[in-house]
Design a protein around this motif. Structure first.
Motif, PDB file in Angstrom:
ATOM      1  N   MET A  82       1.185   7.819 -13.808  1.00 30.06           N
ATOM      2  CA  MET A  82       1.815   6.973 -12.804  1.00 30.06           C
ATOM      3  C   MET A  82       1.186   5.587 -12.808  1.00 30.06           C
ATOM      4  O   MET A  82      -0.033   5.441 -12.904  1.00 30.06           O
ATOM      5  CB  MET A  82       1.656   7.603 -11.420  1.00 30.06           C
ATOM      6  N   HIS A  83       2.010   4.561 -12.735  1.00 30.99           N
ATOM      7  CA  HIS A  83       1.545   3.181 -12.636  1.00 30.99           C
ATOM      8  C   HIS A  83       1.898   2.658 -11.249  1.00 30.99           C
ATOM      9  O   HIS A  83       3.071   2.655 -10.859  1.00 30.99           O
ATOM     10  CB  HIS A  83       2.200   2.299 -13.697  1.00 30.99           C
ATOM     11  N   LYS A  84       0.921   2.187 -10.528  1.00 30.72           N
ATOM     12  CA  LYS A  84       1.132   1.618  -9.196  1.00 30.72           C
ATOM     13  C   LYS A  84       1.484   0.140  -9.331  1.00 30.72           C
ATOM     14  O   LYS A  84       0.752  -0.623  -9.965  1.00 30.72           O
ATOM     15  CB  LYS A  84      -0.125   1.777  -8.342  1.00 30.72           C
ATOM     16  N   VAL A  85       2.589  -0.263  -8.712  1.00 35.29           N
ATOM     17  CA  VAL A  85       3.149  -1.600  -8.904  1.00 35.29           C
ATOM     18  C   VAL A  85       3.340  -2.298  -7.565  1.00 35.29           C
ATOM     19  O   VAL A  85       3.690  -1.656  -6.565  1.00 35.29           O
ATOM     20  CB  VAL A  85       4.512  -1.501  -9.631  1.00 35.29           C
ATOM     21  N   ILE A  86       3.097  -3.608  -7.540  1.00 35.42           N
ATOM     22  CA  ILE A  86       3.522  -4.440  -6.418  1.00 35.42           C
ATOM     23  C   ILE A  86       4.376  -5.576  -6.962  1.00 35.42           C
ATOM     24  O   ILE A  86       4.245  -5.951  -8.136  1.00 35.42           O
ATOM     25  CB  ILE A  86       2.341  -4.997  -5.584  1.00 35.42           C
ATOM     26  N   ILE A  87       5.242  -6.118  -6.123  1.00 35.82           N
ATOM     27  CA  ILE A  87       6.121  -7.207  -6.522  1.00 35.82           C
ATOM     28  C   ILE A  87       5.874  -8.392  -5.615  1.00 35.82           C
ATOM     29  O   ILE A  87       5.936  -8.270  -4.389  1.00 35.82           O
ATOM     30  CB  ILE A  87       7.605  -6.777  -6.443  1.00 35.82           C
ATOM     31  N   GLU A 109       5.667   3.233  -9.897  1.00 37.51           N
ATOM     32  CA  GLU A 109       5.881   3.385  -8.453  1.00 37.51           C
ATOM     33  C   GLU A 109       5.608   2.051  -7.755  1.00 37.51           C
ATOM     34  O   GLU A 109       4.475   1.571  -7.727  1.00 37.51           O
ATOM     35  CB  GLU A 109       4.958   4.452  -7.879  1.00 37.51           C
ATOM     36  N   THR A 110       6.649   1.457  -7.188  1.00 35.33           N
ATOM     37  CA  THR A 110       6.476   0.203  -6.451  1.00 35.33           C
ATOM     38  C   THR A 110       6.001   0.516  -5.040  1.00 35.33           C
ATOM     39  O   THR A 110       6.710   1.151  -4.261  1.00 35.33           O
ATOM     40  CB  THR A 110       7.786  -0.603  -6.404  1.00 35.33           C
ATOM     41  N   MET A 111       4.797   0.059  -4.729  1.00 35.70           N
ATOM     42  CA  MET A 111       4.171   0.372  -3.447  1.00 35.70           C
ATOM     43  C   MET A 111       4.588  -0.600  -2.353  1.00 35.70           C
ATOM     44  O   MET A 111       4.756  -0.218  -1.194  1.00 35.70           O
ATOM     45  CB  MET A 111       2.645   0.341  -3.605  1.00 35.70           C
ATOM     46  N   ALA A 112       4.727  -1.877  -2.708  1.00 37.64           N
ATOM     47  CA  ALA A 112       5.040  -2.901  -1.703  1.00 37.64           C
ATOM     48  C   ALA A 112       5.528  -4.159  -2.396  1.00 37.64           C
ATOM     49  O   ALA A 112       5.275  -4.379  -3.590  1.00 37.64           O
ATOM     50  CB  ALA A 112       3.807  -3.216  -0.859  1.00 37.64           C
ATOM     51  N   MET A 113       6.237  -4.983  -1.628  1.00 38.18           N
ATOM     52  CA  MET A 113       6.621  -6.321  -2.046  1.00 38.18           C
ATOM     53  C   MET A 113       5.981  -7.316  -1.088  1.00 38.18           C
ATOM     54  O   MET A 113       5.646  -6.957   0.049  1.00 38.18           O
ATOM     55  CB  MET A 113       8.141  -6.470  -2.030  1.00 38.18           C
ATOM     56  N   PHE A 114       5.828  -8.553  -1.546  1.00 40.25           N
ATOM     57  CA  PHE A 114       5.213  -9.597  -0.722  1.00 40.25           C
ATOM     58  C   PHE A 114       6.078 -10.846  -0.783  1.00 40.25           C
ATOM     59  O   PHE A 114       6.611 -11.190  -1.843  1.00 40.25           O
ATOM     60  CB  PHE A 114       3.801  -9.902  -1.206  1.00 40.25           C
ATOM     61  N   LYS A 120      12.451 -12.275   5.378  1.00 37.85           N
ATOM     62  CA  LYS A 120      12.250 -11.145   4.473  1.00 37.85           C
ATOM     63  C   LYS A 120      11.078 -10.263   4.892  1.00 37.85           C
ATOM     64  O   LYS A 120      11.086  -9.047   4.673  1.00 37.85           O
ATOM     65  CB  LYS A 120      12.029 -11.648   3.041  1.00 37.85           C
ATOM     66  N   VAL A 121      10.055 -10.867   5.469  1.00 33.15           N
ATOM     67  CA  VAL A 121       8.852 -10.127   5.858  1.00 33.15           C
ATOM     68  C   VAL A 121       9.201  -9.080   6.921  1.00 33.15           C
ATOM     69  O   VAL A 121      10.024  -9.316   7.813  1.00 33.15           O
ATOM     70  CB  VAL A 121       7.779 -11.101   6.384  1.00 33.15           C
ATOM     71  N   ASP A 122       8.556  -7.919   6.788  1.00 30.84           N
ATOM     72  CA  ASP A 122       8.750  -6.791   7.703  1.00 30.84           C
ATOM     73  C   ASP A 122      10.146  -6.183   7.601  1.00 30.84           C
ATOM     74  O   ASP A 122      10.608  -5.504   8.524  1.00 30.84           O
ATOM     75  CB  ASP A 122       8.452  -7.187   9.157  1.00 30.84           C
ATOM     76  N   THR A 123      10.816  -6.403   6.451  1.00 28.95           N
ATOM     77  CA  THR A 123      12.040  -5.676   6.144  1.00 28.95           C
ATOM     78  C   THR A 123      11.707  -4.691   5.025  1.00 28.95           C
ATOM     79  O   THR A 123      10.540  -4.520   4.656  1.00 28.95           O
ATOM     80  CB  THR A 123      13.163  -6.633   5.702  1.00 28.95           C
ATOM     81  N   VAL A 130       8.424  -4.933   2.665  1.00 29.06           N
ATOM     82  CA  VAL A 130       8.133  -6.316   2.307  1.00 29.06           C
ATOM     83  C   VAL A 130       7.084  -6.843   3.283  1.00 29.06           C
ATOM     84  O   VAL A 130       7.330  -6.931   4.490  1.00 29.06           O
ATOM     85  CB  VAL A 130       9.401  -7.197   2.360  1.00 29.06           C
ATOM     86  N   LEU A 131       5.923  -7.188   2.743  1.00 27.35           N
ATOM     87  CA  LEU A 131       4.787  -7.605   3.560  1.00 27.35           C
ATOM     88  C   LEU A 131       4.574  -9.112   3.430  1.00 27.35           C
ATOM     89  O   LEU A 131       4.966  -9.720   2.427  1.00 27.35           O
ATOM     90  CB  LEU A 131       3.522  -6.865   3.108  1.00 27.35           C
ATOM     91  N   PRO A 132       3.911  -9.729   4.410  1.00 21.49           N
ATOM     92  CA  PRO A 132       3.608 -11.169   4.306  1.00 21.49           C
ATOM     93  C   PRO A 132       2.541 -11.425   3.253  1.00 21.49           C
ATOM     94  O   PRO A 132       1.632 -10.614   3.050  1.00 21.49           O
ATOM     95  CB  PRO A 132       3.109 -11.518   5.709  1.00 21.49           C
ATOM     96  N   MET A 133       2.655 -12.558   2.570  1.00 23.99           N
ATOM     97  CA  MET A 133       1.712 -12.884   1.502  1.00 23.99           C
ATOM     98  C   MET A 133       0.267 -12.942   1.983  1.00 23.99           C
ATOM     99  O   MET A 133      -0.653 -12.671   1.213  1.00 23.99           O
ATOM    100  CB  MET A 133       2.092 -14.215   0.862  1.00 23.99           C
TER     101      MET A 133
END
Length: 210
Positions: A82-87, A109-114, A120-123, A130-133
């Motif tokens: 498994m590869h853990k990914v963020i965007i 596996e995409t864990m989170a987006m920023f 977009k944040v908190d959606t 989608v988290l804040p940068m």
């Protein structure tokens, strides 16, 4: 893996994996180098040379077991873990990457987006938050991340890559339209979409040459 393997061979490996997966899904259990070469528009000798870089998986007069060869190439590509990914970036490119179904099936596996955009944040994109940068460093401190996808404007890409490196990320898939400076122990693969389109334009313009 046997010794030095050229970049050209490595670039062909995903094609082998894709064709073998399609063959397996179609119920094909064995294939010769000639048949596989015809599918991939490669010569049988090129097929054999490529596969022999990683050991002999075929048998004389029999060819290759499709399932076994697909599994071996999957292991060579690292798809057996498994590869853990963020965007980074929840715009059109980042969202398209997040929604692409094949990635999760192949162990990404995409864990989170920023993103920095308030709307977009908190959606969520599917089930991906989608988290804040400004939470990037805290997230990297609490989670191991194998791969970061950069889907940001060029002006922010270098700074973000530097933050990723400081947070322990050592592999980046870069969609930002710029070449990035990075330390030797960080792997960066650039995907410049306009370059591919310009190559296609060139080939259209010169298809009748010669």
């Amino acid at each position: 893996m046997a010794g030095y393997v050229s970049d050209a061979v490595i670039r062909r490996l995903p094609g082998y994996y894709r064709h073998l997966r399609e063959l397996e899904a179609a119920g094909v259990t064995q294939i010769s180098s000639q048949e596989l070469g015809k599918r991939m528009q490669l010569t049988p000798s090129q097929i054999r040379q490529d596969i022999n870089c990683f050991g002999g998986f075929g048998r004389q007069g029999y060819g290759y077991n499709v399932g076994e060869l697909k599994e071996h190439i999957g292991e060579i590509l690292g798809l057996n873990r498994m590869h853990k990914v963020i965007i980074l970036g929840a715009g059109s490119i980042g969202t398209a990457v997040a929604r692409y179904p094949t990635f999760s099936r192949e162990g990404f596996e995409t864990m989170a987006m920023f993103d920095v955009a308030v709307d977009k944040v908190d959606t969520q994109v599917g089930e991906i938050p989608v988290l804040p940068m400004e939470r990037l460093e805290a997230f990297l401190g609490a989670n191991h991340v194998d791969i970061a996808v950069l889907a940001l404007p060029a002006a922010h890409a270098q700074e973000t890559l530097n933050r990723l490196y400081a947070g322990g990320v050592r592999a980046v898939w870069n969609f930002a339209p710029t070449d990035l400076n990075h330390p030797d122990d960080m792997i960066v693969v650039n995907v410049h979409l306009s370059d591919s389109l310009q190559i296609l334009s060139y080939r259209i313009a010169h298809r009748d040459d010669g």
